[in-house]
Enzyme design. Structure first.
Site, mmCIF file in Angstrom:
data_model
loop_
_atom_site.group_PDB
_atom_site.id
_atom_site.type_symbol
_atom_site.label_atom_id
_atom_site.label_comp_id
_atom_site.label_asym_id
_atom_site.label_seq_id
_atom_site.Cartn_x
_atom_site.Cartn_y
_atom_site.Cartn_z
ATOM 1 N N THR A 17 -1.894 5.482 2.334
ATOM 2 C CA THR A 17 -2.909 4.765 2.119
ATOM 3 C C THR A 17 -2.814 3.878 3.342
ATOM 4 O O THR A 17 -1.910 3.413 3.730
ATOM 5 C CB THR A 17 -2.772 4.105 1.324
ATOM 6 N N LEU A 48 0.832 -1.241 0.129
ATOM 7 C CA LEU A 48 0.085 0.155 0.052
ATOM 8 C C LEU A 48 0.812 1.217 0.035
ATOM 9 O O LEU A 48 1.960 1.170 0.602
ATOM 10 C CB LEU A 48 -1.000 0.091 1.292
ATOM 11 N N ASP A 49 0.589 2.181 -0.600
ATOM 12 C CA ASP A 49 1.185 3.476 -0.679
ATOM 13 C C ASP A 49 1.313 4.193 0.961
ATOM 14 O O ASP A 49 0.529 3.710 1.755
ATOM 15 C CB ASP A 49 0.473 4.621 -1.435
ATOM 16 N N ARG A 50 2.474 4.744 1.000
ATOM 17 C CA ARG A 50 2.467 5.318 2.441
ATOM 18 C C ARG A 50 1.571 5.999 3.068
ATOM 19 O O ARG A 50 0.997 5.770 4.092
ATOM 20 C CB ARG A 50 4.060 6.242 2.455
#
Length: 288
Positions: free
Chosen positions: A137, A133-135
């Site tokens: 998110t 997951l993106d930082r």
């Protein structure tokens, strides 16, 4: 390393070769090692690949120490981990916003992988990243607890049999109740941090969007990924004129969001070894 799996109730009698290849999606290279090394046992008795197993049988797979390299992961803080599901093979946790999934450089600390490593250290278990997951998110993210199941889960992702549902708050009102965004995604030539849609270049990317309700100049939507490209939901919604609120890359103008309003709300799969149906929700969600 030994992996022990008890076949669940109702499991039909199956050849070992079929069990490994079709049921558990074990890669060909690994199956070859197990066959030539005679490293498959049923109820503690070594078997050949044409022999069968059925419900209640215990399958033991034995690997040499050198078959799977052991990664070195710095331990973080186990107290930062909120498990959503765990058994001897899988771990699903709730990732906080603002935390990277894994280190990008040797010795990097403070990522979710570091904290999961500390959480599992008490059982002498090492985590393996299945997806990221993106930082910025938050939400549900899956880890493998042994290297045997890691490629199986990776193939399940490719086969679209792990369902990931996200919540997002998108800018402006989305008039369609449901829509599917099918636009290829490629790197942005002008900004290495970003991705962009393309008619011809890049990777196939498909996102299914359902509008839950309309807020004040925004839309509350659920997004289901059919593919898993970098920044996929963020890029797709922005390409439709509905960038996610609080997104510093694709919606940089000031708004009322204190964070990127994207949350991995639900993750569901059928456990590849036990056939258990697993569905978890990462709470709190972005809205009730």
């Amino acid at each position: 390393m030994k992996i022990e799996i008890t076949l669940p109730s109702g499991f039909k009698e199956t050849e070992v070769s079929t069990l490994l290849e079709k049921q558990w999606l074990v890669p060909k290279k690994v199956r070859h090692f197990l066959r030539t090394g005679q490293n498959v046992a049923v109820n503690d008795q070594t078997v050949k690949f044409h022999e069968t197993a059925t419900e209640g049988d215990k399958i033991t797979l034995t690997f040499d120490d050198g078959n799977y390299p052991i990664p070195s992961i710095e331990h973080g803080d186990a107290e930062l981990i909120t498990p959503l599901f765990e058994d001897e093979h899988l771990l699903i946790v709730n990732k906080p916003v603002g935390m990277k999934t894994h280190p990008n450089d040797p010795g990097e600390e403070g990522t979710l992988l570091n904290h999961v490593s500390a959480y599992l250290a008490q059982t002498d278990t090492i985590p393996y990243v299945v997806h990221r997951l993106d930082r910025d998110t938050s939400g549900a993210i899956l880890f493998a607890k042994n290297p045997f199941i890691l490629p199986i889960l990776s193939r399940m992702l490719e086969a679209k049999s792990i369902k990931r549902t996200y919540q997002a708050v998108a800018s402006r009102a989305i008039t369609q109740k449901e829509m599917t965004i099918n636009k290829r995604i490629t790197k942005d030539r002008h900004d290495s941090r970003k991705r962009m849609v393309s008619d011809v270049a890049g990777q196939e990317a498909i996102t299914h969007v359902t509008c839950d309700h309309i807020g004040e100049n925004c839309s509350y939507v659920y997004c289901v990924l059919e593919t898993g490209r970098t920044h996929q939901i963020r890029v797709h919604l922005a390409s439709m004129g509905h960038p996610i609120m609080g997104d510093p890359l694709y919606h940089p103008q000031p708004d009322r969001a204190a964070r990127l309003m994207l949350h991995a709300y639900e993750l569901s799969l059928v456990h590849p070894l036990t056939q258990e149906a697993i569905t978890v929700q990462a709470l709190p969600s972005l809205w009730v």
